[in-house]
Design a protein around this motif. Sequence first.
Motif, PDB file in Angstrom:
ATOM      1  N   ILE A   1      -2.393 -70.691 -61.818  1.00  0.00           N
ATOM      2  CA  ILE A   1      -2.716 -72.044 -61.338  1.00  0.00           C
ATOM      3  C   ILE A   1      -2.380 -72.169 -59.861  1.00  0.00           C
ATOM      4  N   GLY A   2      -1.233 -71.651 -59.469  1.00  0.00           N
ATOM      5  CA  GLY A   2      -0.851 -71.689 -58.054  1.00  0.00           C
ATOM      6  C   GLY A   2      -1.833 -70.922 -57.188  1.00  0.00           C
ATOM      7  N   PHE A   3      -2.300 -69.773 -57.676  1.00  0.00           N
ATOM      8  CA  PHE A   3      -3.246 -68.976 -56.896  1.00  0.00           C
ATOM      9  C   PHE A   3      -4.592 -69.688 -56.790  1.00  0.00           C
ATOM     10  N   ILE A   4      -5.027 -70.310 -57.856  1.00  0.00           N
ATOM     11  CA  ILE A   4      -6.288 -71.075 -57.813  1.00  0.00           C
ATOM     12  C   ILE A   4      -6.168 -72.202 -56.795  1.00  0.00           C
ATOM     13  N   GLN A   5      -5.055 -72.908 -56.796  1.00  0.00           N
ATOM     14  CA  GLN A   5      -4.842 -73.991 -55.830  1.00  0.00           C
ATOM     15  C   GLN A   5      -4.821 -73.457 -54.402  1.00  0.00           C
ATOM     16  N   PHE A   6      -4.200 -72.294 -54.202  1.00  0.00           N
ATOM     17  CA  PHE A   6      -4.179 -71.670 -52.878  1.00  0.00           C
ATOM     18  C   PHE A   6      -5.599 -71.354 -52.419  1.00  0.00           C
ATOM     19  N   LEU A   7      -6.411 -70.752 -53.295  1.00  0.00           N
ATOM     20  CA  LEU A   7      -7.778 -70.398 -52.930  1.00  0.00           C
ATOM     21  C   LEU A   7      -8.612 -71.633 -52.600  1.00  0.00           C
ATOM     22  N   GLU A   8      -8.379 -72.692 -53.336  1.00  0.00           N
ATOM     23  CA  GLU A   8      -9.125 -73.925 -53.063  1.00  0.00           C
ATOM     24  C   GLU A   8      -8.688 -74.540 -51.735  1.00  0.00           C
TER      25      GLU A   8
END
Length: 154
Positions: free
Chosen positions: A81-88
């Motif tokens: 989830i943290g990585f998805i938020q970072f990519l966004e």
Amino acid sequence: MFDVLVYLYETYYRPDACPEPAALAKKLSAVGFDDVEISEALVWLTDLNAIAGVEQALTAASTGTRFYVEEEQDALGGAAIGFIQFLESAKVLSPLQREIVIERALALEEMPVSLGKLKVIVLMLLWSQGKEPDALMFDDLFGSDEDQAPRLLH
């Protein structure tokens, strides 16, 4: 399955360079992939293309905050989830692409999804849409994490 997806990403510069599924399955089998892995990868990729095609038709931009329900939190885990938020936040993923990544991660039978597999999902989504991450983001997406050994690009 993920080994097949990575092989496709490394071997075919664009998704339209891939042969038809039947011919591709034969080529993958000749390279040494297991028939079950090939079948799972092709079904997963077909579903990705179907979802991405529908999602690309939607042009509305999202400016809201994405909240993850308990099922998604359990399936993805905090690191994903943290990585998805970072990519966004880095503008690598649009809100619609984020939803596709989440859907494809939830389609796996693995909980929580490892960060390495999530990175492959993101790469395959961008690849299927003909987009390529910049060099720094590519290194982060193809870099190793604690779950897997470093990948070698051919």
